[in-house]
Design a protein around this motif. Structure first.
Motif, PDB file in Angstrom:
ATOM      1  N   ALA A  79       9.012  -1.955  -6.666  1.00  0.00           N
ATOM      2  CA  ALA A  79       8.126  -2.324  -5.561  1.00  0.00           C
ATOM      3  C   ALA A  79       8.940  -2.870  -4.394  1.00  0.00           C
ATOM      4  CB  ALA A  79       7.108  -3.365  -6.034  1.00  0.00           C
ATOM      5  N   GLN A  80       9.949  -3.703  -4.726  1.00  0.00           N
ATOM      6  CA  GLN A  80      10.746  -4.296  -3.654  1.00  0.00           C
ATOM      7  C   GLN A  80      11.534  -3.226  -2.916  1.00  0.00           C
ATOM      8  OE1 GLN A  80      12.891  -7.754  -5.149  1.00  0.00           O
ATOM      9  NE2 GLN A  80      11.087  -8.974  -4.580  1.00  0.00           N
ATOM     10  N   THR A  81      12.024  -2.238  -3.667  1.00  0.00           N
ATOM     11  CA  THR A  81      12.731  -1.138  -3.020  1.00  0.00           C
ATOM     12  C   THR A  81      11.778  -0.349  -2.142  1.00  0.00           C
ATOM     13  OG1 THR A  81      13.969  -1.005  -5.063  1.00  0.00           O
ATOM     14  CG2 THR A  81      14.308   0.776  -3.477  1.00  0.00           C
ATOM     15  N   MET A  82      10.605  -0.051  -2.723  1.00  0.00           N
ATOM     16  CA  MET A  82       9.625   0.770  -2.011  1.00  0.00           C
ATOM     17  C   MET A  82       9.210   0.119  -0.697  1.00  0.00           C
ATOM     18  SD  MET A  82       6.072   2.235  -3.504  1.00  0.00           S
ATOM     19  CE  MET A  82       6.896   3.132  -4.785  1.00  0.00           C
ATOM     20  N   PHE A  83       8.976  -1.210  -0.748  1.00  0.00           N
ATOM     21  CA  PHE A  83       8.516  -1.912   0.446  1.00  0.00           C
ATOM     22  C   PHE A  83       9.665  -2.531   1.222  1.00  0.00           C
ATOM     23  CE2 PHE A  83       4.822  -2.392  -2.539  1.00  0.00           C
ATOM     24  CZ  PHE A  83       4.130  -1.309  -2.012  1.00  0.00           C
ATOM     25  N   GLU A  98       0.868  -1.172   0.000  1.00  0.00           N
ATOM     26  CA  GLU A  98       0.000   0.000   0.000  1.00  0.00           C
ATOM     27  C   GLU A  98       0.905   1.222   0.000  1.00  0.00           C
ATOM     28  OE1 GLU A  98      -4.191   0.950   1.927  1.00  0.00           O
ATOM     29  OE2 GLU A  98      -3.529  -0.715   0.681  1.00  0.00           O
ATOM     30  N   ALA A  99       0.526   2.229  -0.793  1.00  0.00           N
ATOM     31  CA  ALA A  99       1.333   3.454  -0.810  1.00  0.00           C
ATOM     32  C   ALA A  99       0.446   4.629  -1.161  1.00  0.00           C
ATOM     33  CB  ALA A  99       2.477   3.325  -1.815  1.00  0.00           C
ATOM     34  N   GLU A 100       1.001   5.825  -0.959  1.00  0.00           N
ATOM     35  CA  GLU A 100       0.217   7.017  -1.272  1.00  0.00           C
ATOM     36  C   GLU A 100       0.540   7.481  -2.675  1.00  0.00           C
ATOM     37  OE1 GLU A 100       0.909   9.917   1.709  1.00  0.00           O
ATOM     38  OE2 GLU A 100      -0.747   9.199   2.958  1.00  0.00           O
ATOM     39  N   LEU A 101      -0.505   7.733  -3.424  1.00  0.00           N
ATOM     40  CA  LEU A 101      -0.339   8.186  -4.798  1.00  0.00           C
ATOM     41  C   LEU A 101      -0.703   9.658  -4.810  1.00  0.00           C
ATOM     42  CD1 LEU A 101       0.118   7.045  -7.714  1.00  0.00           C
ATOM     43  CD2 LEU A 101      -2.360   6.905  -7.895  1.00  0.00           C
ATOM     44  N   SER A 102       0.166  10.501  -5.422  1.00  0.00           N
ATOM     45  CA  SER A 102      -0.164  11.923  -5.458  1.00  0.00           C
ATOM     46  C   SER A 102       0.243  12.523  -6.796  1.00  0.00           C
ATOM     47  CB  SER A 102       0.516  12.667  -4.309  1.00  0.00           C
ATOM     48  OG  SER A 102       1.911  12.520  -4.402  1.00  0.00           O
ATOM     49  N   VAL A 122      -3.351   3.791  -2.332  1.00  0.00           N
ATOM     50  CA  VAL A 122      -3.747   2.794  -3.318  1.00  0.00           C
ATOM     51  C   VAL A 122      -3.048   1.471  -3.030  1.00  0.00           C
ATOM     52  CG1 VAL A 122      -4.234   4.389  -5.198  1.00  0.00           C
ATOM     53  CG2 VAL A 122      -1.911   3.530  -4.871  1.00  0.00           C
ATOM     54  N   THR A 123      -3.617   0.407  -3.557  1.00  0.00           N
ATOM     55  CA  THR A 123      -2.973  -0.900  -3.507  1.00  0.00           C
ATOM     56  C   THR A 123      -1.972  -0.953  -4.653  1.00  0.00           C
ATOM     57  OG1 THR A 123      -4.994  -1.840  -2.652  1.00  0.00           O
ATOM     58  CG2 THR A 123      -3.374  -3.390  -3.546  1.00  0.00           C
ATOM     59  N   VAL A 124      -0.744  -1.341  -4.316  1.00  0.00           N
ATOM     60  CA  VAL A 124       0.320  -1.350  -5.318  1.00  0.00           C
ATOM     61  C   VAL A 124       0.673  -2.797  -5.631  1.00  0.00           C
ATOM     62  CG1 VAL A 124       2.668  -0.632  -5.848  1.00  0.00           C
ATOM     63  CG2 VAL A 124       1.220   0.793  -4.384  1.00  0.00           C
ATOM     64  N   LEU A 125       0.666  -3.145  -6.898  1.00  0.00           N
ATOM     65  CA  LEU A 125       1.173  -4.444  -7.313  1.00  0.00           C
ATOM     66  C   LEU A 125       2.521  -4.216  -7.978  1.00  0.00           C
ATOM     67  CD1 LEU A 125      -1.869  -6.231  -9.045  1.00  0.00           C
ATOM     68  CD2 LEU A 125      -1.310  -6.092  -6.619  1.00  0.00           C
ATOM     69  N   GLY A 166     -13.636 -10.559  -5.495  1.00  0.00           N
ATOM     70  CA  GLY A 166     -13.460  -9.604  -4.415  1.00  0.00           C
ATOM     71  C   GLY A 166     -12.238  -8.707  -4.566  1.00  0.00           C
ATOM     72  N   PHE A 167     -11.680  -8.648  -5.748  1.00  0.00           N
ATOM     73  CA  PHE A 167     -10.479  -7.866  -5.976  1.00  0.00           C
ATOM     74  C   PHE A 167     -10.766  -6.909  -7.110  1.00  0.00           C
ATOM     75  CE2 PHE A 167      -6.181  -7.404  -7.888  1.00  0.00           C
ATOM     76  CZ  PHE A 167      -5.544  -6.845  -6.785  1.00  0.00           C
ATOM     77  N   ASN A 168     -10.724  -5.596  -6.781  1.00  0.00           N
ATOM     78  CA  ASN A 168     -11.117  -4.614  -7.777  1.00  0.00           C
ATOM     79  C   ASN A 168      -9.901  -4.076  -8.509  1.00  0.00           C
ATOM     80  OD1 ASN A 168     -12.271  -2.675  -9.296  1.00  0.00           O
ATOM     81  ND2 ASN A 168     -13.564  -1.862  -7.649  1.00  0.00           N
ATOM     82  N   THR A 169      -9.763  -4.442  -9.766  1.00  0.00           N
ATOM     83  CA  THR A 169      -8.589  -4.005 -10.524  1.00  0.00           C
ATOM     84  C   THR A 169      -8.711  -2.547 -10.969  1.00  0.00           C
ATOM     85  OG1 THR A 169      -9.583  -4.864 -12.539  1.00  0.00           O
ATOM     86  CG2 THR A 169      -8.014  -6.286 -11.418  1.00  0.00           C
ATOM     87  N   ASP A 170      -9.863  -1.934 -10.708  1.00  0.00           N
ATOM     88  CA  ASP A 170     -10.018  -0.527 -11.112  1.00  0.00           C
ATOM     89  C   ASP A 170      -9.315   0.423 -10.146  1.00  0.00           C
ATOM     90  OD1 ASP A 170     -11.489  -1.546 -13.101  1.00  0.00           O
ATOM     91  OD2 ASP A 170     -13.438  -0.892 -12.343  1.00  0.00           O
ATOM     92  N   GLU A 171      -8.973  -0.094  -8.958  1.00  0.00           N
ATOM     93  CA  GLU A 171      -8.406   0.806  -7.957  1.00  0.00           C
ATOM     94  C   GLU A 171      -7.004   0.376  -7.519  1.00  0.00           C
ATOM     95  OE1 GLU A 171     -11.036   2.619  -5.004  1.00  0.00           O
ATOM     96  OE2 GLU A 171     -12.626   1.342  -5.822  1.00  0.00           O
TER      97      GLU A 171
END
Lengths: 400, 227
Positions: free
Chosen positions: A211-215, A110-114, A122-125, A197-202
């Motif tokens: 992602a690995q660096t971020m998390f 999870e991260a902040e998108l701005s 948002v959920t980050v993949l 139950g997983f919304n790919t729109d968001e």
């Protein structure tokens, strides 16, 4: 007495006792309609779940770190600790297996998108370019990590997020900040709504190394694998297990789930549910059969004088039996046909009311429903018909 | 030609056996007009039922047209009822949900005669019994006399050799009853054997041969000289 005459005579009797005939037909029809509609509902639910599962990928395998085991000393999977994580190196190793068409390592966070003056979590993949085809996602615009752009800080936005952040301008090519890093919007996902139950729109998708660096992690959450064909699913699973065992020093510490196995489990459960529901509905058919028997018995005693007369003017016992038998069969048949139509109408209404639910009555259920209705009708008429045939002519004539 | 030899029929009333027919010997030639009279319980209806193959004797032999019918199977007896015997009942016994024409058609239908032929014969019968106007009426819409005419038309549509009438005028007033008897007697004039069961002496006297019964036995058997 010819068959045609028998049927005609019985048909006249059915028409003469209108209310009685209508009630029997209705009872039969409701039973058949219940079978048709309930199985439509059950089968619809089954197809709905299968569609949902199928929509997340084809020939899909999922590799999880840790091993679910109910015996032995290794409790890692249960306790959430695993001796060894899945790494990018593991993913690459799997990608080289001959049974594997493509693979996508996956990290979720999870991260902040701005951007501009908007901000939201948002959920980050984190993954590679293969994620999109493996997970059956589609890009509405742009691309994700197209050839030659492998290490760029690209980001793909879910349809809803793209709309929120760039309501008026084109999203592709815009710069956006995710956490502490800046990304270039390279694509926007097509709106798919919610599956499982997983919304790919968001969601947003970024390259796995970002992602690995971020998390701040080197381990992977999952590895998604697409096998080369349906028949390669099981070999692929075995190959993955073997490869991982080898690279993890002989320790079998991963779990491979195949989409197929989950699918067939759900298929079995929901099939059983449909059968159970159909069975319950079939009870109403048997009740209707008993009703037919009761009404036919009443008909026999009501028409005792008529039976006596028919015998006097030369009807054989077999003629009488066939007449009452034909009457019951006609009633059951009319009920079955009406019930079939009612059931089809009901299923149509279900489909109109719940467009997501493919509530089509399965052919086997419809045929069984009609057959059970006819069989109970026929069985239920045996007793009254033979009772009528056995009536003593002199006594029957004496009654009025 | 009807020949009854030593016919016995018993009914059981509780413990007691009652002889409805006790050793009946009777011969009726083809084309005869016979009345069977007697008080109620004398066995006259039982005799008629046995003659019509609706009831089986406990012992004895019944020959119809030189054929032993006592031993025939149920289906064969039904065939004889269909082809050789016509019944006329006191209470008409019309099927209430069928029209006059359909009631008359019933024996033809039972015999498996094709529909076109049935229509022709029913129309002839409706004409003969002056029921043309009433063909599509149900029994409830017909007068007593009309009902009995429908019943006679039905009994004769198969051109039986024997007509068995059980109190045919019992539910009709005197004048209509006389008309119905004339119809039946017309059939007799055309060669049909007519057997009428009644307790009405006046009616019984119209027959050429009068049989009196009491307690299951034939008491008198009188044939008019003229007949």
């Amino acid at each position: 007495m010819t068959l045609v005459d028998t049927l005609q005579t019985s048909f006249k009797a059915v028409l003469s006792y209108r209310l009685r005939s209508l009630l029997i037909i209705l009872a039969m029809a409701l039973g058949v309609a219940a079978v048709v509609m309930l199985t439509a509902l059950g089968d619809g639910a089954r197809n709905y779940v299968i569609n949902q599962f199928s929509s997340i990928g084809t020939n899909l395998l999922v590799v999880l770190p840790g091993r679910a085991e109910t015996s032995g000393s290794f409790l890692g999977a249960v306790l959430g600790q695993t001796p060894r994580d899945l790494t990018l190196k593991d993913a690459q190793l799997i990608g080289r297996l001959p049974q594997v068409r493509r693979y996508a390592p996956l990290n979720v966070g999870e991260a902040e998108l701005s951007a501009a003056n908007r901000l939201r979590a948002v959920t980050v993949l984190g993954s590679n370019a293969n994620l999109i085809p493996i997970r059956h996602m589609k890009l509405a615009q742009g691309s994700f990590m197209a050839q030659g752009a492998g290490s760029n800080a690209q980001i793909v936005l879910g349809a809803k997020i793209a709309k929120e952040f760039f309501p008026r301008t084109q999203a592709v090519g815009q710069r956006i900040r995710l956490g502490d890093s800046r990304f270039l919007v390279s694509g926007v996902l097509m709106s798919q709504g919610e599956t499982m139950g997983f919304n790919t729109d968001e969601i947003v998708i970024i390259p796995i190394d970002y992602a690995q660096t971020m998390f701040n992690t080197t381990s992977l959450f999952r590895i998604l694998i697409e096998a080369k064909s349906h028949s390669e699913i099981e070999p692929a699973k075995q190959a993955v297990l073997a490869a991982m065992k080898q690279s993890h020093d002989g320790e079998e510490d991963i779990t491979v789930i195949t989409q197929d196995a989950i699918l067939s489990t759900f298929d079995r459960i929901l099939q059983a549910l449909t059968m159970a529901v159909a069975g319950i509905a079939a009870i109403s058919l048997i009740v209707a059969g008993i009703l037919v028997m009761n009404v036919m018995l009443v008909a026999v005693s009501q028409r005792t004088a008529e039976i006596g007369l028919l015998k006097a003017i030369g009807a054989t016992s077999a003629d009488i039996r066939r007449l009452f038998f034909a009457e019951a069969v006609l009633l059951s048949m009319a009920g079955a046909i009406l019930g079939f139509l009612l059931g089809q109408c009901g299923s149509l209404m279900l489909r109109l009311a719940f467009p997501q639910l493919p509530a089509w009555p399965p052919a086997w259920a419809t045929i069984t429903g009609i057959m059970v209705a006819l069989t109970t009708g026929v069985l239920a008429s045996i007793l009254p018909a033979s009772k009528a045939a056995k009536l003593d002519a002199v006594n029957a004539l004496g009654k009025k | 030609m009807i020949r009854l030899t030593a016919i016995t029929r018993t009914f059981h009333m509780g413990e007691q056996a009652v002889y409805a027919l006790n050793d009946i010997n009777l011969q009726i030639a083809s084309g005869e007009y016979v009345s069977i009279m007697g008080p109620s319980g004398s066995g006259k209806s039982t005799l008629l039922n046995i003659l019509g193959l609706l009831d089986k004797p406990d012992s004895g032999c019944y020959e119809l047209d030189e054929k032993r019918v006592t031993d025939l199977s149920e289906t064969e007896q039904a065939q004889i009822r269909r082809e050789k015997i016509g019944f006329v009942f006191q209470s008409f016994h019309l099927v209430p949900r069928l029209t006059a024409a359909e009631n008359i058609e019933l024996p033809l239908t039972l015999s498996g005669i094709p529909s076109e032929q049935r229509q022709i014969r029913v129309n002839e019968a409706l004409q003969a019994f002056e029921l043309k106007q009433r063909a599509q009426h149900r029994p409830a819409e017909l007068s007593g006399g009309q009902r009995q005419r429908v019943a006679i038309a039905r009994a004769t549509i198969m051109q039986p050799s024997v007509i068995l009438a059980d109190e045919p005028t019992g539910n009709l007033d005197h004048q209509i009853g006389a008309e119905v008897m004339t119809l039946l007697e017309n059939l007799h004039h055309r060669g049909t054997t007519l057997i009428v069961v009644t307790h009405d002496r006046e009616l019984g006297a119209r027959a050429h041969r009068q049989i009196g019964m009491r307690d299951g036995k034939i008491l008198t058997d009188h044939t008019d000289d003229a007949g």
